[in-house]
Structure formats: structure tokens, C-alpha cells
Motif scaffolding. Structure first.
Motif, PDB file in Angstrom:
ATOM      1  N   ASP A 278       0.702  -1.172   0.055  1.00 44.27           N
ATOM      2  CA  ASP A 278       0.088  -0.065   0.019  1.00 44.27           C
ATOM      3  C   ASP A 278       0.960   1.113  -0.125  1.00 44.27           C
ATOM      4  O   ASP A 278       0.619   2.281   0.747  1.00 44.27           O
ATOM      5  CB  ASP A 278      -0.814  -0.004   1.127  1.00 44.27           C
ATOM      6  N   GLY A 279       1.833   1.238  -0.704  1.00 42.78           N
ATOM      7  CA  GLY A 279       2.570   2.458  -0.751  1.00 42.78           C
ATOM      8  C   GLY A 279       3.840   2.771   0.129  1.00 42.78           C
ATOM      9  O   GLY A 279       3.927   3.795   0.364  1.00 42.78           O
ATOM     10  N   LYS A 280       3.730   1.704   1.116  1.00 45.42           N
ATOM     11  CA  LYS A 280       4.802   1.825   2.388  1.00 45.42           C
ATOM     12  C   LYS A 280       5.701   0.694   2.410  1.00 45.42           C
ATOM     13  O   LYS A 280       5.528  -0.541   2.045  1.00 45.42           O
ATOM     14  CB  LYS A 280       3.878   2.188   3.623  1.00 45.42           C
ATOM     15  N   PRO A 281       6.804   0.850   3.167  1.00 45.70           N
ATOM     16  CA  PRO A 281       7.554  -0.345   3.473  1.00 45.70           C
ATOM     17  C   PRO A 281       6.772  -1.364   4.265  1.00 45.70           C
ATOM     18  O   PRO A 281       6.132  -1.137   5.240  1.00 45.70           O
ATOM     19  CB  PRO A 281       8.845   0.304   4.385  1.00 45.70           C
ATOM     20  N   ASP A 282       6.614  -2.436   4.007  1.00 46.76           N
ATOM     21  CA  ASP A 282       6.170  -3.791   4.591  1.00 46.76           C
ATOM     22  C   ASP A 282       7.087  -4.320   5.709  1.00 46.76           C
ATOM     23  O   ASP A 282       7.935  -5.155   5.316  1.00 46.76           O
ATOM     24  CB  ASP A 282       5.753  -4.709   3.464  1.00 46.76           C
ATOM     25  N   GLU A 283       7.065  -3.951   6.696  1.00 45.18           N
ATOM     26  CA  GLU A 283       7.853  -4.177   7.861  1.00 45.18           C
ATOM     27  C   GLU A 283       7.616  -5.766   8.116  1.00 45.18           C
ATOM     28  O   GLU A 283       8.552  -6.421   8.560  1.00 45.18           O
ATOM     29  CB  GLU A 283       7.271  -3.429   9.290  1.00 45.18           C
ATOM     30  N   LYS A 284       6.421  -6.182   7.984  1.00 46.04           N
ATOM     31  CA  LYS A 284       6.166  -7.753   8.201  1.00 46.04           C
ATOM     32  C   LYS A 284       7.009  -8.658   7.363  1.00 46.04           C
ATOM     33  O   LYS A 284       7.495  -9.745   7.745  1.00 46.04           O
ATOM     34  CB  LYS A 284       4.793  -8.193   8.074  1.00 46.04           C
ATOM     35  N   ILE A 285       7.068  -8.175   6.239  1.00 40.47           N
ATOM     36  CA  ILE A 285       7.850  -8.878   5.141  1.00 40.47           C
ATOM     37  C   ILE A 285       9.443  -8.773   5.552  1.00 40.47           C
ATOM     38  O   ILE A 285      10.023  -9.894   5.476  1.00 40.47           O
ATOM     39  CB  ILE A 285       7.724  -8.267   3.757  1.00 40.47           C
ATOM     40  N   PHE A 286       9.995  -7.488   5.881  1.00 37.72           N
ATOM     41  CA  PHE A 286      11.250  -7.610   6.461  1.00 37.72           C
ATOM     42  C   PHE A 286      11.443  -8.485   7.381  1.00 37.72           C
ATOM     43  O   PHE A 286      12.736  -9.231   7.330  1.00 37.72           O
ATOM     44  CB  PHE A 286      11.630  -6.009   6.578  1.00 37.72           C
ATOM     45  N   ASP A 287      10.829  -8.292   8.307  1.00 36.04           N
ATOM     46  CA  ASP A 287      10.713  -9.045   9.557  1.00 36.04           C
ATOM     47  C   ASP A 287      10.637 -10.680   9.254  1.00 36.04           C
ATOM     48  O   ASP A 287      11.474 -11.493   9.734  1.00 36.04           O
ATOM     49  CB  ASP A 287       9.909  -8.968  10.691  1.00 36.04           C
ATOM     50  N   GLY A 288       9.663 -11.038   8.163  1.00 34.28           N
ATOM     51  CA  GLY A 288       9.535 -12.364   7.895  1.00 34.28           C
ATOM     52  C   GLY A 288      10.928 -12.860   7.306  1.00 34.28           C
ATOM     53  O   GLY A 288      11.205 -14.022   7.581  1.00 34.28           O
ATOM     54  N   ILE A 289      11.433 -12.298   6.297  1.00 31.95           N
ATOM     55  CA  ILE A 289      12.484 -12.751   5.497  1.00 31.95           C
ATOM     56  C   ILE A 289      13.872 -12.735   6.542  1.00 31.95           C
ATOM     57  O   ILE A 289      14.395 -13.387   6.544  1.00 31.95           O
ATOM     58  CB  ILE A 289      13.017 -11.691   4.573  1.00 31.95           C
ATOM     59  N   SER A 290      13.836 -11.529   7.387  1.00 28.37           N
ATOM     60  CA  SER A 290      14.851 -11.816   8.339  1.00 28.37           C
ATOM     61  C   SER A 290      15.073 -12.854   9.473  1.00 28.37           C
ATOM     62  O   SER A 290      16.042 -13.614   9.848  1.00 28.37           O
ATOM     63  CB  SER A 290      14.931 -10.535   9.392  1.00 28.37           C
ATOM     64  N   SER A 291      13.775 -13.299   9.479  1.00 27.09           N
ATOM     65  CA  SER A 291      13.530 -14.629  10.595  1.00 27.09           C
ATOM     66  C   SER A 291      13.729 -15.990   9.706  1.00 27.09           C
ATOM     67  O   SER A 291      14.553 -16.650  10.449  1.00 27.09           O
ATOM     68  CB  SER A 291      12.284 -14.803  10.902  1.00 27.09           C
ATOM     69  N   VAL A 292      13.441 -15.979   8.583  1.00 27.56           N
ATOM     70  CA  VAL A 292      14.153 -17.105   7.980  1.00 27.56           C
ATOM     71  C   VAL A 292      15.430 -16.990   7.791  1.00 27.56           C
ATOM     72  O   VAL A 292      16.190 -18.139   7.597  1.00 27.56           O
ATOM     73  CB  VAL A 292      13.337 -16.963   6.425  1.00 27.56           C
ATOM     74  N   ILE A 293      16.021 -16.069   7.371  1.00 27.18           N
ATOM     75  CA  ILE A 293      17.735 -15.939   7.266  1.00 27.18           C
ATOM     76  C   ILE A 293      18.214 -16.556   8.794  1.00 27.18           C
ATOM     77  O   ILE A 293      19.125 -17.325   8.672  1.00 27.18           O
ATOM     78  CB  ILE A 293      18.144 -14.421   6.901  1.00 27.18           C
ATOM     79  N   GLY A 294      17.531 -15.912   9.755  1.00 27.30           N
ATOM     80  CA  GLY A 294      18.152 -16.353  11.205  1.00 27.30           C
ATOM     81  C   GLY A 294      18.219 -18.058  11.434  1.00 27.30           C
ATOM     82  O   GLY A 294      18.855 -18.483  11.764  1.00 27.30           O
ATOM     83  N   ASP A 295      16.769 -18.534  11.033  1.00 29.49           N
ATOM     84  CA  ASP A 295      16.735 -19.684  11.361  1.00 29.49           C
ATOM     85  C   ASP A 295      17.534 -20.671  10.212  1.00 29.49           C
ATOM     86  O   ASP A 295      18.026 -21.606  10.806  1.00 29.49           O
ATOM     87  CB  ASP A 295      15.297 -20.207  10.940  1.00 29.49           C
ATOM     88  N   CYS A 296      17.672 -20.221   9.313  1.00 38.55           N
ATOM     89  CA  CYS A 296      18.521 -21.053   8.389  1.00 38.55           C
ATOM     90  C   CYS A 296      20.172 -21.017   8.787  1.00 38.55           C
ATOM     91  O   CYS A 296      20.760 -22.113   8.825  1.00 38.55           O
ATOM     92  CB  CYS A 296      18.613 -20.613   6.881  1.00 38.55           C
TER      93      CYS A 296
END
Length: 358
Positions: free
Chosen positions: A15-33
């Protein structure tokens, strides 16, 4: 396993703004891996211009200078989002901005490789983007799909994951194609291409297909997935069925692929029929076969070879354009007499040449 994860601009906004949930979700996956020992990541993140557009409330970039300015404004915002999200999982980013010359120069590309390896060793996550504010057409990489391929080949990554806002490559019936083998010459007929309607986009499905085709030639396994679902990244890392998997094809020598796909052309030589037949049969280019020199290039530059007005090969020149103008059409034995020295017998050695004919 070393993975290059390329994330498109469309993944990072909502919706025209940074998607904080996506940034967090990708960061979480990187951390888990990382914790599970499944993969180490180098992230190629688009989004600088998009975030610049958001920051300035502009609808579009009108010209190259405006685009560069928007990227300069947006890049710190992009990195701030990555730093904020990665920190939630005990991770820290390291920014790397690249231009084409960083890959074209042997010394600079080795330095990029060494720096990334050291960043990973220190426990940081490399976040890579093109240095758009200083990139002119001559030094521009094109888009981040290709940057991610060049980087994957440079650092010897085992897997490339391209995260976009689509579920994968679709066929004419609208279904996701689960696997693509580019050695299948009919595969392009099965793929449906869609024009992008995004505010800010330099790639698209055609770019992603061309990039992953090149990755397959480097022997790198690739995935095109929906990055709006961060769990897809982990599935791709684990080799599970997700999005579209691009099967690594016949692996070509890295140097030859680098010559044919990464280096910028600085000039052209027109050759005669005898030289053309010799080259396509696997021999080097000698001075006697050169008819015409075009462009102003130096020793070590990549140049194209032309016969009957068609480009059929690329290679690294052992001589400058000025030198070749003096020795063209001459025998190898005459080089030293004409120039006063002789570097090599060949203008382009066969080991430094890529044939473009099928």
C-alpha cells in the motif's frame, strides 16, 4: 551452503509503504537457516528508488538524474529497514554497493569476493545493491536479477533464489511451471510473459528467465518464488517443491561466460572468411585474418568479431585498436618488425574467446 537471495522492490512494499512484516519475515528465515546450519546468505536487495519515491511522494522518476537522486534518498531508508528487522533476530547487515566495473575488473571483482567472504566470516549479512546514484549507462549492471547472477558466480554460491511477487513462472494456462530446463529448446513456447504494471521496476519475468538461464550455464541452481511468503525462501533452501526451480545446465568455463555476458564490448574487428572458419573450428584469431578495426580499445578489453555483418564471437584482445590497425592483414612473423615488439602471436587466443553461434 552459500545462497544468494535476490529480493525485488515489489516484495518489500505494501500500500505504498515499506512492508515491515515482510522485512521481519525474511530476516526470521535468514536467522533460522543460519542457526540450523542450512545456509549462509548474501542478500541482493532492490528497493532504493522505490523508497526514494515513498520519501519524496513523487509518482515517477522523469529522467536518469532524478532516478539517481531518488536512489540516493531511498538507499539509507532501505538499509535502515534491514537493520531494524535483522536486529530482532540477533543479526546485523553490511552494505555493499556495486557497479559494472566491479565485475569487469579482475582486481576489483576479487576484492568484492574477498570482502563478502570476510563479512560473512564476521557474522554479518551482506546486503548488496547496484550503486545507482553513480551508475551511468556505460557502467550500469542492468538490473538486480543479473547482478545476483554475476555475484553468485563470483562468490561460488550453490543456489540463487529470486524472490518476487509472483508464485513462479507460469504457462499459457496460468499454472506454475515447477521445473525449467533451458536445454529444452521448446521451453520458451510454454512460458507466458507478463508486462510489469509496477511503479518502480527494472526487471520483469523476461529478465528473471534470462538471468536464471545464465545462472544455469554457470552451474547454479535457481528458484523463482513468491517472496511475499517468506517461508518459501526456506523451502527453496531445503530443495523442496516451491515456485519454479531452474535446473543447472551444462556448466561452461566461468572465464568464457564472463567474457560473453559480463564484460562490456569496447570495439569490433571484421574478419575474412578464412579467419571465420578457423575461429568457429576452435582456432585463435591471427593478424592476417583481420580486415577492419572499429572502436578505440586497449589490450585486455573485450571486443566482438564480425563476419558478413554478423557478430559471431567475443574475446579478450592481446593488442590495442591502434596496434591492430598497424598489423591487420599481416603475418604473425611481421608483428615485431612493424610494432618493434611482439606480445603474442594471436590477436585473440582461442582460450579467451566465446563463440556465439549455436
Amino acid at each position: 551452503m552459500l545462497v544468494v537471495l535476490k529480493i525485488g522492490s515489489s516484495v518489500l512494499e505494501k500500500d505504498g509503504k515499506p512492508d515491515e512484516k515482510i522485512f521481519d519475515g525474511i530476516s526470521s528465515v535468514i536467522g533460522d537457516c543460519l542457526k540450523e546450519g542450512k545456509a549462509k546468505f548474501v542478500v541482493v536487495s532492490s528497493g532504493a528508488m522505490l523508497f526514494g519515491v515513498m520519501e519524496t511522494n513523487l509518482k515517477k522518476a522523469e529522467n536518469l538524474i532524478r532516478k539517481q537522486a531518488l536512489c540516493a534518498i531511498g538507499q539509507p531508508k532501505l538499509m535502515n529497514m534491514w537493520e531494524k528487522s535483522l536486529s530482532k533476530y540477533g543479526l546485523k547487515p553490511a552494505q555493499i554497493l556495486l557497479i559494472h566495473d566491479d565485475f569487469a575488473s579482475k582486481e576489483r571483482s576479487q576484492n568484492v569476493k574477498n570482502t563478502i567472504e570476510e563479512i560473512i566470516k564476521m557474522g554479518f549479512i551482506p546486503i548488496v545493491n547496484e550503486n545507482d546514484p553513480v551508475s551511468t549507462e556505460e557502467i550500469k549492471l542492468g538490473d538486480n536479477d543479473f547482478l545476483s547472477v554475476y555475484l553468485s558466480a563470483l562468490i561460488n554460491a550453490e543456489k540463487l533464489i529470486i524472490a518476487s511477487d509472483i508464485d513462479g513462472v507460469i504457462d499459457e494456462s496460468g499454472k506454475v511451471i515447477e521445473e525449467i530446463n533451458f536445454e529444452d529448446k521448446e521451453i520458451w513456447k510454454k512460458i507466458k510473459t507478463i508486462k510489469s504494471k509496477k511503479r518502480v521496476s527494472s526487471g520483469g519475468i523476461t529478465s528473471k528467465l534470462s538471468a536464471t538461464k545464465l545462472a544455469s550455464e554457470f552451474g547454479i541452481e535457481s528458484f523463482i518464488i513468491n517472496g511475499k511468503k517468506p517461508e518459501n525462501i526456506k523451502m527453496a533452501v531445503e530443495g523442496k517443491r516451491v515456485g519454479t526451480r531452474i535446473i543447472p545446465g551444462k556448466k561452461y568455463p566461468k572465464k568464457i561466460l564472463w567474457i560473453g555476458n559480463v564484460l562490456k564490448c569496447k570495439g569490433k574487428l571484421e574478419v575474412d572468411e578464412g579467419a571465420f572458419n578457423a575461429i568457429i573450428s576452435g582456432k585463435s584469431l591471427l593478424p592476417s585474418g583481420v580486415i577492419k578495426v572499429s572502436g578505440n580499445f586497449s589490450r585486455g578489453d573485450m571486443i566482438e568479431l564480425e563476419f558478413n555483418r554478423k557478430t559471431f564471437a567475443k574475446g579478450i584482445s592481446n593488442y590495442s585498436s591502434a596496434e591492430i590497425n598497424l598489423i591487420k592483414g599481416k603475418k604473425t612473423s611481421e608483428i615485431e618488425r612493424i610494432l618493434g615488439y611482439k606480445r603474442e602471436d594471436e590477436i585473440i587466443h582461442r582460450d579467451n574467446m566465446m563463440i556465439l553461434l549455436d
